[in-house]
Structure formats: structure tokens, C-alpha cells
Design a protein around this motif. Structure first.
Motif, PDB file in Angstrom:
ATOM      1  N   GLU A 135      12.525  -5.952   2.021  1.00 53.44           N
ATOM      2  CA  GLU A 135      12.089  -6.678   3.219  1.00 53.44           C
ATOM      3  C   GLU A 135      11.897  -8.160   2.890  1.00 53.44           C
ATOM      4  OE1 GLU A 135       8.076  -6.025   4.689  1.00 53.44           O
ATOM      5  OE2 GLU A 135       8.744  -6.453   6.731  1.00 53.44           O
TER       6      GLU A 135
ATOM      7  N   LEU B  19      10.113 -11.232   4.181  1.00 44.74           N
ATOM      8  CA  LEU B  19       9.056 -11.606   5.114  1.00 44.74           C
ATOM      9  C   LEU B  19       9.289 -13.033   5.598  1.00 44.74           C
ATOM     10  CD1 LEU B  19       6.080 -10.334   2.952  1.00 44.74           C
ATOM     11  CD2 LEU B  19       6.929  -9.248   5.042  1.00 44.74           C
TER      12      LEU B  19
ATOM     13  N   ALA C 297       2.257  -0.880   3.279  1.00 40.18           N
ATOM     14  CA  ALA C 297       2.626  -1.461   4.571  1.00 40.18           C
ATOM     15  C   ALA C 297       1.352  -1.904   5.281  1.00 40.18           C
ATOM     16  CB  ALA C 297       3.389  -0.440   5.405  1.00 40.18           C
ATOM     17  N   GLY C 298       1.373  -3.127   5.814  1.00 42.76           N
ATOM     18  CA  GLY C 298       0.211  -3.654   6.512  1.00 42.76           C
ATOM     19  C   GLY C 298      -0.652  -4.561   5.653  1.00 42.76           C
TER      20      GLY C 298
ATOM     21  N   CYS D  45       2.142  -9.976   7.081  1.00 45.92           N
ATOM     22  CA  CYS D  45       1.770  -8.726   6.398  1.00 45.92           C
ATOM     23  C   CYS D  45       3.021  -7.952   5.968  1.00 45.92           C
ATOM     24  CB  CYS D  45       0.933  -7.849   7.323  1.00 45.92           C
ATOM     25  SG  CYS D  45      -0.640  -8.613   7.766  1.00 45.92           S
ATOM     26  N   ALA D  46       2.843  -7.128   4.955  1.00 47.39           N
ATOM     27  CA  ALA D  46       3.945  -6.294   4.461  1.00 47.39           C
ATOM     28  C   ALA D  46       4.367  -5.316   5.547  1.00 47.39           C
ATOM     29  CB  ALA D  46       3.497  -5.534   3.211  1.00 47.39           C
ATOM     30  N   GLY D  47       5.677  -5.256   5.801  1.00 49.30           N
ATOM     31  CA  GLY D  47       6.198  -4.267   6.744  1.00 49.30           C
ATOM     32  C   GLY D  47       6.574  -2.974   6.042  1.00 49.30           C
ATOM     33  N   VAL D  48       6.793  -3.073   4.741  1.00 47.86           N
ATOM     34  CA  VAL D  48       7.144  -1.887   3.949  1.00 47.86           C
ATOM     35  C   VAL D  48       6.251  -1.851   2.713  1.00 47.86           C
ATOM     36  CG1 VAL D  48       9.563  -1.993   4.706  1.00 47.86           C
ATOM     37  CG2 VAL D  48       8.906  -3.057   2.542  1.00 47.86           C
TER      38      VAL D  48
END
Ligand SMILES: [Zn+2]
Length: 378
Positions: free
Chosen positions: A295, A297, A317-318, A339-342
Motif C-alpha cells: 500500500e 499511503l 490496519a488503522g 492511517c495504515a489501510g493494510v
């Protein structure tokens, strides 16, 4: 050891750049390993690794321990090294054409398909030799019209017949990681663990024609095209190539480079290029993940970037990665949370602390593929 200066095409009156290579071992010996550094010219950690490899390779040769052959190009991009703008290094894109120095390498499978398809036989290793010779002929017949094309041709002439190719880069801010095509991964795994890679990103034709995939794609793509054309003779994967990312641009330090050079030398022993006692391979230092699961970001708004996670952090994630702050907003400053999506390792972040709308913040090595199309950034 043979040091060779390879003149590039002169692009303008009074200009002539030169690429320098070092060859160690018998020119006919196998395996052949090719290493180059700083194809993106501001990515310097690999150049320092080359500095540490040179005396070790010379010593191995002197002591008769060099069973294979090593070709080392410590500064693979003399064009980019000389480019500066506003007092800043500009080594990723050629200023004249805006082309990325590590893209637009030719489709070698396409280049030699017609030459080899009727000449292959039942012996896989003989087929590898036949394809290598066809690529040599094709590269020698290539008459580049630009300095950049002449650099690409020269690098390929030095590298195309190698069993293993290590292209040494770095990211902006990063932990040690590597990119490779899936077909190359089994022979490269020992190197990843010797180096202590924190992320391994595997793809099958990332798109864009980077140097490493030009050399690895030749084999699996040619094998696929031959099968599709009804030619069923064996064609093994003749080259394992990888783009090694030696941390971030400012991680130019002897303690890193000495350790990385030692890991590469241990890998050369593992491959049988250098004679020595069996190398104890460390346990895997990460999980290999698909590049299509990585991902990137970005921030949809501009502002000052404040990282709340560090490269190397393993995120869920999050998890908060960075805040992008607009201190000019009416009322209170606007704080946008990226924020982290994965879930995965935050393996790279950017060096600038201001981002424009849509600007990149960092990359996370997720385990599930979700991206399609070209997988590499600019
Ligand atoms: Zn690079």
C-alpha cells in the motif's frame, strides 16, 4: 581483476562520460554474478557497499578462492551523478528526456524470440547458452542514438549473461528491503535472509521495464511465449535478479555497508562463486509479500508531515502513520490523520516534511494483493 572504462555516446560537443566496470575471476567461469550501484544516482549506499566489496573480491581472487566470476559496476549512472538543479542532486530522471533511469529497458524476450524459437533443443542448459548468445548479438547490434540509450546498452552488455544480478538502490527513508520477480525468489531467498531484509516484494512483471526485470523477465516470459507458440523444449530461468534497497538515502555509513558487503560475500560463497566453508543461513527476517499488496499511503490534503510511526514498524490496519497539519486553517489548525489501510511493515517513508495534495507518505508491505496495473511508482 580487470578494470575497464566504457565510453558512453557523446551527447554534445566536448562531452564524453565513462562507465567503469571491474571484472573478477576467469571470464568463462560460472556462476557469474553482476552487481551495480546507484543507477538512481542519488542512491548512494550501494556505492559504499561496492567500496567494501572491492578489496574482498581482490583478496578472494589473489588467494585462488574465486571459482565463479563477478562483475561490479560501482557507479552505474555517470549521467545522473552529474545532474544538479537548485543545488540538489537530480539522479532519478534524465533531465533532457524526463525518463526514469531505471525504466524503459528493452523486452529481451521479444528481441530474441524469432532468433531462438527454431534452434532450441531438449537440453535446458544448452538452451540457456543459446538464448544468452542471442541476447549478446542483439545488444551488440543495438546502435543507440542517445547517451541514455548507450548507458542502458552498456549495462545490459555487462549484465545480461549473469546467473545472478544485484541492482543496489535505496529508498528515501527505509528499512532494508528488496524487489524481485517471483521466478527469481527461491535462489534469492538466502541473500534476503543474510542481509536481514525487513520486506521482500515479489511481482510478475511490475510494468515500466526496470533493469532487474528486463534481465529476469527475459527467461520466464520467453518460456511462456515459446510454450504458447507450441515450442515445448525446456528453458530454465537463466537469471535471478533483484533490486536491493539499502535503507534510505542518508544511510551512507560504514557500519551498514560493511555488514551488507559481508552478507553479499557470504551469498557468493553460498552460490559457489567464492570457495569457502558452508554458509549458515539465518532464519527468515520477514515474510515475502506480493508487490501488488504493497500500500502506498498518500495524503489528500497538503501540509506539514509529522510521522507518528517509524520505518520498520509492524502496523495493523488503522494504525496512525502520520499527521498532515495545516496551520493556516480557520479556527484551529487542521490535522489530517494518515492511517495504515493494510497490516504489514512500514518499509519506506518520504524524506520531505511538507506534502502537496495527493503526495506520498509511505509504503506498507501488505500480504494480500489488491493492486493491478503498473506496480512501481515514478
Ligand atoms: Zn532506486
Amino acid at each position: 581483476m580487470v578494470r575497464t572504462e566504457h565510453p558512453l555516446l557523446s551527447p554534445s560537443l566536448g562531452h564524453q562520460k565513462t562507465l567503469v566496470s571491474f571484472q573478477y575471476g576467469d571470464p568463462a567461469a560460472r556462476p557469474k554474478v553482476y552487481l551495480q550501484a546507484s543507477l538512481h544516482a542519488e542512491e548512494l549506499p550501494g556505492m559504499l557497499v561496492a567500496h567494501h566489496l572491492r578489496p574482498a573480491l581482490e583478496q578472494a581472487e589473489r588467494e585462488g578462492r574465486l571459482r565463479g566470476r563477478v562483475v561490479l559496476v560501482p557507479a552505474a549512472n555517470p549521467i545522473g551523478l552529474a545532474q544538479r538543479l537548485d543545488h540538489k542532486a537530480m539522479g532519478r530522471f534524465e533531465l533532457g528526456s524526463s525518463e526514469n533511469f531505471n525504466r524503459h529497458y528493452p523486452d529481451l524476450a521479444d528481441a530474441v524470440f524469432d532468433t531462438v524459437r527454431e534452434r532450441l533443443g531438449p537440453d535446458g542448459q544448452a538452451n540457456v547458452a543459446l538464448v544468452r548468445a542471442a541476447v549478446t548479438d542483439w545488444l551488440q547490434a543495438w546502435a543507440p542514438k542517445t547517451e541514455l540509450a548507450s548507458l542502458r546498452r552498456q549495462l545490459l552488455l555487462l549484465a545480461h549473461d549473469a546467473d545472478v544480478v544485484l541492482d543496489m538502490h535505496c529508498d528515501w527513508e527505509a528499512v532494508l528491503h528488496l524487489y524481485a520477480e517471483e521466478a527469481c525468489w527461491p535462489p534469492l531467498a538466502p541473500l534476503a535472509w543474510l542481509l536481514g531484509c525487513r520486506a521482500v516484494l515479489l511481482a510478475r512483471d511490475s510494468g515500466g521495464g526496470p533493469f532487474d526485470e528486463c534481465l529476469s523477465g527475459l527467461w520466464w516470459q520467453l518460456a511462456e511465449r515459446l510454450r504458447a507458440a507450441g515450442v515445448n523444449h525446456p528453458l530454465p530461468q537463466g537469471c535471478a535478479s533483484t533490486t536491493l534497497e539499502f535503507r534510505g538515502e542518508t544511510d551512507v555509513a560504514h557500519e551498514h555497508a560493511e555488514r551488507d558487503a559481508a552478507a553479499i560475500l557470504a551469498y557468493l560463497v553460498h552460490l559457489g562463486v567464492i570457495a569457502g566453508p558452508a554458509v549458515a543461513l539465518p532464519a527468515p527476517s520477514c515474510q515475502a509479500t506480493p508487490l501488488a499488496g504493497s500500500e502506498t499511503l498518500t495524503s489528500p490534503v497538503p501540509g506539514v508531515v509529522v510521522y507518528r510511526a517509524r520505518v520498520g514498524d509492524v502496523l495493523a490496519a488503522g494504525d496512525l502513520v502520520a499527521e498532515v497539519i495545516d496551520p493556516t486553517a480557520a479556527g484551529a489548525s487542521r490535522v489530517h490523520r494518515v492511517c495504515a489501510g493494510v497490516a504489514g511493515v512500514l518499509y519506506a517513508t518520504v524524506g520531505e516534511r511538507y506534502c502537496m495534495a495527493g503526495g506520498e507518505i509511505g509504503k506498507i508491505a501488505g500480504a494480500q494483493p489488491f493492486r493491478t496495473g503498473p506496480l512501481l511508482g515514478a
